[in-house]
Design a protein around this motif. Sequence first.
Motif, PDB file in Angstrom:
ATOM      1  N   GLU A 232      95.752  54.734  13.503  1.00  0.00           N
ATOM      2  CA  GLU A 232      94.490  55.316  12.896  1.00  0.00           C
ATOM      3  C   GLU A 232      95.733  57.001  13.176  1.00  0.00           C
ATOM      4  O   GLU A 232      96.475  57.292  13.365  1.00  0.00           O
ATOM      5  N   GLU A 233      94.546  57.682  11.262  1.00  0.00           N
ATOM      6  CA  GLU A 233      94.981  58.477  11.207  1.00  0.00           C
ATOM      7  C   GLU A 233      93.613  59.425  10.826  1.00  0.00           C
ATOM      8  O   GLU A 233      92.614  59.118  10.872  1.00  0.00           O
ATOM      9  N   GLU A 234      93.975  60.711  10.950  1.00  0.00           N
ATOM     10  CA  GLU A 234      93.496  61.999  11.057  1.00  0.00           C
ATOM     11  C   GLU A 234      92.735  62.608   9.639  1.00  0.00           C
ATOM     12  O   GLU A 234      93.671  63.013   8.689  1.00  0.00           O
ATOM     13  N   TYR A 235      91.785  62.477   9.309  1.00  0.00           N
ATOM     14  CA  TYR A 235      90.986  62.693   8.132  1.00  0.00           C
ATOM     15  C   TYR A 235      90.454  64.228   8.385  1.00  0.00           C
ATOM     16  O   TYR A 235      89.256  64.153   9.251  1.00  0.00           O
ATOM     17  N   GLN A 236      89.446  64.652   6.992  1.00  0.00           N
ATOM     18  CA  GLN A 236      88.501  65.599   7.341  1.00  0.00           C
ATOM     19  C   GLN A 236      88.175  65.712   5.331  1.00  0.00           C
ATOM     20  O   GLN A 236      89.043  66.185   4.392  1.00  0.00           O
ATOM     21  N   ILE A 237      86.749  65.882   5.529  1.00  0.00           N
ATOM     22  CA  ILE A 237      86.817  66.322   3.395  1.00  0.00           C
ATOM     23  C   ILE A 237      85.742  67.161   4.039  1.00  0.00           C
ATOM     24  O   ILE A 237      84.651  67.501   4.886  1.00  0.00           O
ATOM     25  N   SER A 238      85.822  68.224   3.506  1.00  0.00           N
ATOM     26  CA  SER A 238      84.761  69.142   3.265  1.00  0.00           C
ATOM     27  C   SER A 238      82.936  68.366   2.776  1.00  0.00           C
ATOM     28  O   SER A 238      82.874  68.149   1.811  1.00  0.00           O
ATOM     29  N   GLU A 239      82.747  69.645   2.678  1.00  0.00           N
ATOM     30  CA  GLU A 239      81.120  69.353   2.605  1.00  0.00           C
ATOM     31  C   GLU A 239      80.782  70.114   1.750  1.00  0.00           C
ATOM     32  O   GLU A 239      79.748  68.540   0.191  1.00  0.00           O
ATOM     33  N   GLN A 240      81.573  70.186   1.056  1.00  0.00           N
ATOM     34  CA  GLN A 240      81.325  70.975  -0.756  1.00  0.00           C
ATOM     35  C   GLN A 240      82.117  69.778  -1.425  1.00  0.00           C
ATOM     36  O   GLN A 240      80.712  68.849  -2.494  1.00  0.00           O
ATOM     37  N   THR A 241      83.085  68.885  -0.612  1.00  0.00           N
ATOM     38  CA  THR A 241      83.796  68.035  -1.255  1.00  0.00           C
ATOM     39  C   THR A 241      82.637  66.532  -1.531  1.00  0.00           C
ATOM     40  O   THR A 241      82.631  66.293  -3.024  1.00  0.00           O
ATOM     41  N   MET A 242      82.162  66.085  -0.265  1.00  0.00           N
ATOM     42  CA  MET A 242      81.231  65.027   0.099  1.00  0.00           C
ATOM     43  C   MET A 242      80.222  65.919  -1.879  1.00  0.00           C
ATOM     44  O   MET A 242      79.715  64.097  -1.951  1.00  0.00           O
ATOM     45  N   GLU A 243      79.707  66.758  -1.769  1.00  0.00           N
ATOM     46  CA  GLU A 243      78.954  66.898  -2.236  1.00  0.00           C
ATOM     47  C   GLU A 243      79.010  66.891  -3.734  1.00  0.00           C
ATOM     48  O   GLU A 243      77.551  65.866  -5.112  1.00  0.00           O
ATOM     49  N   ARG A 244      80.419  66.788  -3.829  1.00  0.00           N
ATOM     50  CA  ARG A 244      80.049  66.894  -5.431  1.00  0.00           C
ATOM     51  C   ARG A 244      81.158  65.625  -5.868  1.00  0.00           C
ATOM     52  O   ARG A 244      80.355  65.000  -6.752  1.00  0.00           O
ATOM     53  N   ILE A 245      81.209  65.258  -4.561  1.00  0.00           N
ATOM     54  CA  ILE A 245      81.357  63.480  -4.857  1.00  0.00           C
ATOM     55  C   ILE A 245      79.973  62.677  -5.418  1.00  0.00           C
ATOM     56  O   ILE A 245      79.883  62.028  -6.379  1.00  0.00           O
ATOM     57  N   LEU A 246      78.974  63.625  -4.513  1.00  0.00           N
ATOM     58  CA  LEU A 246      77.048  62.414  -3.950  1.00  0.00           C
ATOM     59  C   LEU A 246      77.501  62.516  -5.726  1.00  0.00           C
ATOM     60  O   LEU A 246      76.906  61.784  -5.919  1.00  0.00           O
ATOM     61  N   GLN A 247      77.425  64.056  -6.368  1.00  0.00           N
ATOM     62  CA  GLN A 247      76.459  64.369  -7.983  1.00  0.00           C
ATOM     63  C   GLN A 247      77.275  63.162  -8.820  1.00  0.00           C
ATOM     64  O   GLN A 247      76.737  63.009  -9.881  1.00  0.00           O
ATOM     65  N   THR A 248      78.540  63.637  -9.007  1.00  0.00           N
ATOM     66  CA  THR A 248      79.245  62.979  -9.658  1.00  0.00           C
ATOM     67  C   THR A 248      78.714  61.165  -9.964  1.00  0.00           C
ATOM     68  O   THR A 248      78.870  60.797 -10.879  1.00  0.00           O
ATOM     69  N   LYS A 249      78.608  60.526  -8.788  1.00  0.00           N
ATOM     70  CA  LYS A 249      78.389  59.238  -8.689  1.00  0.00           C
ATOM     71  C   LYS A 249      76.768  58.732  -9.391  1.00  0.00           C
ATOM     72  O   LYS A 249      76.385  58.038 -10.101  1.00  0.00           O
ATOM     73  N   ALA A 250      75.696  59.817  -8.605  1.00  0.00           N
ATOM     74  CA  ALA A 250      74.401  60.432  -8.976  1.00  0.00           C
ATOM     75  C   ALA A 250      74.373  60.293 -10.502  1.00  0.00           C
ATOM     76  O   ALA A 250      73.696  59.347 -11.497  1.00  0.00           O
TER      77      ALA A 250
END
Length: 343
Positions: A232-250
């Motif tokens: 098990e590993e601890e992770y964190q993604i900011s909302e801004q980064t996730m938004e950027r990911i979704l925009q890039t894919k779109a």
Amino acid sequence: MVATKALDFYLPEELNASLPPEKRGLRRDHVRMMVLDRTTGEIKHDRFFHLANYLQAGDLVILNNSRTIPAVLHAEWRRNTIQLAPKVEVRLARRRGEDTWDALVVANPVNAGDILQFPFELAATVIGEKENSPLKIIQFTKKGPDLFNIIYALGEPVRYEYIEQPWDLDYYQTVFASHPGSVEMPSAGRAFSWELLFKLMRKDIQVEYIQLHTGLSYLLDDQWHQTPEENEEEYQISEQTMERILQTKASGKRVIAVGTTVVRALETAAKNGSLSGMTNLYIDQHYPLKMADGIITGLHEPKASHLDMLSAFVSEKHLLQAYDQAIESRYLWHEFGDMNLIL
């Protein structure tokens, strides 16, 4: 290379990189890079500094900015008032809380209630153990930044047998590492320099950061083989980064994960909808990747679970053919070795 079974192969010992590139007379971003086409299996050979030539404006590169801690400590081992050993090795494996860690105590048998006495007035009590694992749960007498400061003062980086001599912690850091917590270096990002990152940005290639704190991968005894589900590993993604990911894919552009840690964090977030928490996600050829369109990674040893993850990007046949070429071309393996871009 003859594959004795899927993702098993013979790796000559001399291809284990025992020296950091800088000690081999190379800049960190001038290690070699094998480029593998996900669809056709076509292989190209280059240098990592030329990464931008393989990416397009609008593509998004995601890096893990977890900082490596010197996770190997030494302590006096006590039970009640009796000293059982003046010096035992304690390998931190995973942070559970502000003052609590899973740790591998290289001594036997370690019992609940035993005390590990470190310098700088730091001690830890063994408060439990992980099921079906040699790992113990230890609670320190300090917590948060105070604990990290002492760990940095006392510890050494985790070093495996192919690294013949100790290297300073700086050699186990990426240039952009900022959040302490990884027990082993998130090594896929090691080859990046600031110069290369700026080169990507000048070509309008986007760069974002997430955190996943890597755990201890090897428990010093082949009897204890950790599966990805147990790690098990601890992770964190900011909302801004996730938004950027979704925009890039779109927009039809590609998301390039730097390292298996980034793939694990992104695909966990896609699967359970949570931008932070713990992940024990296991990815193999049957896993439908939702976030990562490509990966930048090192070269992984035979039978490693990381190879299973790579087979989610490219067929096992093409992957083994590429590794065959990497061995023939004398690429170097592990954290100080060469790089592999799969697109």
